[in-house]
Design an enzyme around this catalytic site. Sequence first.
Site, PDB file in Angstrom:
ATOM      1  N   HIS A   1       0.826  -1.194   0.000  1.00  0.00           N
ATOM      2  CA  HIS A   1       0.000   0.000   0.000  1.00  0.00           C
ATOM      3  C   HIS A   1       0.867   1.253   0.000  1.00  0.00           C
ATOM      4  CE1 HIS A   1       1.244   0.269   4.147  1.00  0.00           C
ATOM      5  NE2 HIS A   1       0.671   1.445   4.246  1.00  0.00           N
TER       6      HIS A   1
ATOM      7  N   HIS B   1       5.367   6.485  -0.743  1.00  0.00           N
ATOM      8  CA  HIS B   1       6.270   5.342  -0.814  1.00  0.00           C
ATOM      9  C   HIS B   1       5.529   4.045  -0.508  1.00  0.00           C
ATOM     10  CE1 HIS B   1       6.469   6.806   3.413  1.00  0.00           C
ATOM     11  NE2 HIS B   1       6.283   5.516   3.663  1.00  0.00           N
TER      12      HIS B   1
END
EC number: 3.1.4.-
Length: 268
Positions: A109, A218
Amino acid sequence: MALVEYSDSDSESPAESNSPPPAKKARKNTTPSDIPPLPAAFHDLYATSTRVSVRDDPSLHGGRYPSNEEFALLSDTISQMRAQLGKNSREPEIHSLLRSDLGVRLPLHISLSRPAVLRTEQRQSFMTVFQTAIQKSHIEAVTTTVETLDCVSNFDKTRWFYVLRVSRPADDSLNRLLGLSNRYLALFDQPPLYANSTDGDRKQVSGEPSGDYSRCFHISLAWSLTEPSLEARERIASMDLRSLGEIEVRFDCVKAKIGNQISSISLA
């Protein structure tokens, strides 16, 4: 699904005992890499953690599974990071976020917000307005690529994450989703993400981000309990990522976890 009891060879009847033994079937030995990942919705249905975390807790993560080829490349990247840290016995041990403790593949995720603590009476209201806002935004599924490796801490500096920073999508969908997330958290007196950034071009106005936050987005690959040395971080940041350069990372939903309930909001 019911459990079926099978009789063993010691309980055969006399008539059965004279019958020729059945032909043995060859069994294929399977390894963890041969086992396909569980459906992404499985992690939503069986969210075992009922606590509200105020820290970035790896056990609460959920998202999209990488393909088999991507999984192999990401696993190799983690191995290379361990090799960089292994050059010094004082460096921390890192733990993969690609698999659970039982060896099951985990989804990945991109975080859009820090953990928030909503009062019981706020939870349903927040989910209603947040889900409606995402649906009305018509933001499409996010497609991005990997750029660099880095090591970042959570807000309390109790964990360090080894992450792949991603590029800015063509439609700026990550910044737009971040803006929606921060805007509606602000309505419930929750702090926005990146609000305390020291970078001059990152400012928050009424929960909305101004400027480009792409370098903050990220994908977490691994974590450790202690901080790696500056030298180790530099070695990790300089690793060759050409093998990951052609991977297109795609996310097609936004997930919000409140208590033990996970709501998955599909993107257009």
